[in-house]
Design an enzyme around this catalytic site. Sequence first.
Site, PDB file in Angstrom:
ATOM      1  CG  PHE A   1       5.659   5.317   2.072  1.00  0.00           C
ATOM      2  CD1 PHE A   1       6.579   5.492   3.259  1.00  0.00           C
ATOM      3  CD2 PHE A   1       5.170   4.068   1.789  1.00  0.00           C
ATOM      4  CE1 PHE A   1       6.903   4.367   4.158  1.00  0.00           C
ATOM      5  CE2 PHE A   1       5.470   2.976   2.662  1.00  0.00           C
ATOM      6  CZ  PHE A   1       6.435   2.965   3.686  1.00  0.00           C
TER       7      PHE A   1
ATOM      8  N   PRO B   1       0.610  -1.401  -0.010  1.00  0.00           N
ATOM      9  CG  PRO B   1      -0.931  -1.557   1.428  1.00  0.00           C
ATOM     10  CD  PRO B   1       0.282  -2.227   0.990  1.00  0.00           C
ATOM     11  CB  CYS B   2       0.682   4.151  -2.357  1.00  0.00           C
ATOM     12  SG  CYS B   2       1.175   2.875  -3.513  1.00  0.00           S
ATOM     13  N   PRO B   3      -0.582   4.741   0.480  1.00  0.00           N
ATOM     14  CG  PRO B   3      -2.634   4.654   0.861  1.00  0.00           C
ATOM     15  CD  PRO B   3      -1.686   3.813   0.444  1.00  0.00           C
TER      16      PRO B   3
END
Length: 412
Positions: free
Chosen positions: A81, A77-79
């Site tokens: 960073f 998951p990206c959120p």
Amino acid sequence: MASHDVVEICAGAGGQALGLEKAGFEHTLAVELDAHAVSTLEHNRPSWKVAHGDVASRDVWDPKKYQKVALLAGGVPCPPFTIAGKQLGATDERDLFAWAVELANVMQPRALLLENVRGLSMPRFSGYRQHVLDRLASMGYVASWRLLQASDFGVPQLRPRFVLVAMRSADAAYFQWPEPVEKTPTVGEALGEMMAAGGWEDAKKWAAGANRIAPTIVGGSKKHGGADLGPTRAKRAWKELGVDALGVADAPPGPGAKFEVGPKLTTEMVARIQGWSDDFPWEFQGRKTTRYRQIGNAFPPPVAAAVGEAIMRAFKGEAPRTAPQPSEQDPIYKALRAATDFVSADQLSRASGVLDTPELERRISLLSRDFDIDIQERATGVAYKLGGFKAFIGQADHSRHDQFEKHRSHIS
């Protein structure tokens, strides 16, 4: 298991999977949370074993059953960073990057490939990155990071992705990051025929005006509404390309169609902008918004193929042999980690080379967001000691589990 088998975590709808397959890897397992993405994977590759559920749950899969796999890969998951978010990093319940690194210690793959957003490359996360490098080194891996632009690999959009590759020393000596391709098509060149498919007479004129690379496609999350092509700044860039970014069309424009800004893209067109093409064929399952979200959150297949091919060349010893060079990230973290007790600010400045006191304090503050930092006030000044890493790395009692269940319906 096959000699070039791969286990892929957080597989999404298959962008990385398709690229790695193109590079010669065979999927032993793909693990994904989103039901629509799982349907897409199963539709396109019925022979693959796809596990549906929380990737960190042993009820979904057992990493120990996949030890010595050739490649462990994933787009976690990206959120935690993302620059547009709060950049909570290790304290974000969605952060699985550190957990994925620890997974390498369990599975002992020949190589590890993880990708994430550009935000992870920023100074805010230098300590986090250094922890990852040091942890992988302790497992016997040589790891390096690289910010890759999708447009350098034939994908007609910017889409920077921060990629980690870790390999055993013998293979790392042959690993070289892929080189950019000679030419990347513009939006008009990529979509011209698709835009004309409904009989729109102005498609050729439109394509000539859409003569640049697209802004980054944003898939968004389940918390937000329907599909559109990104935030305000991206919408302005799309407008300059003659594209209405306020939504996604069901079909290409028909005869006589007139637009104030320009036509909207269909999900098929968005997929082309994301790197799917005749060379990377794929069919997405679900309704329009879910298809768009799958496409927009994916790792572009051509970029995954380029990195996968570089890893494969290293496995085969086909690249010139060099001395593997691990990345260096954060001298302050390294100095604190090397110390067995408290380190004074003066000692830390000398050891790290960060001589400006306000800058030293600022970077200590950033480190404290991902690590416990003990601070001791002395007559001679402040001293610091590095404590534990706050990230989820598999702890049964970590707050991540409760937060995950609480927000599960909104996590994508």
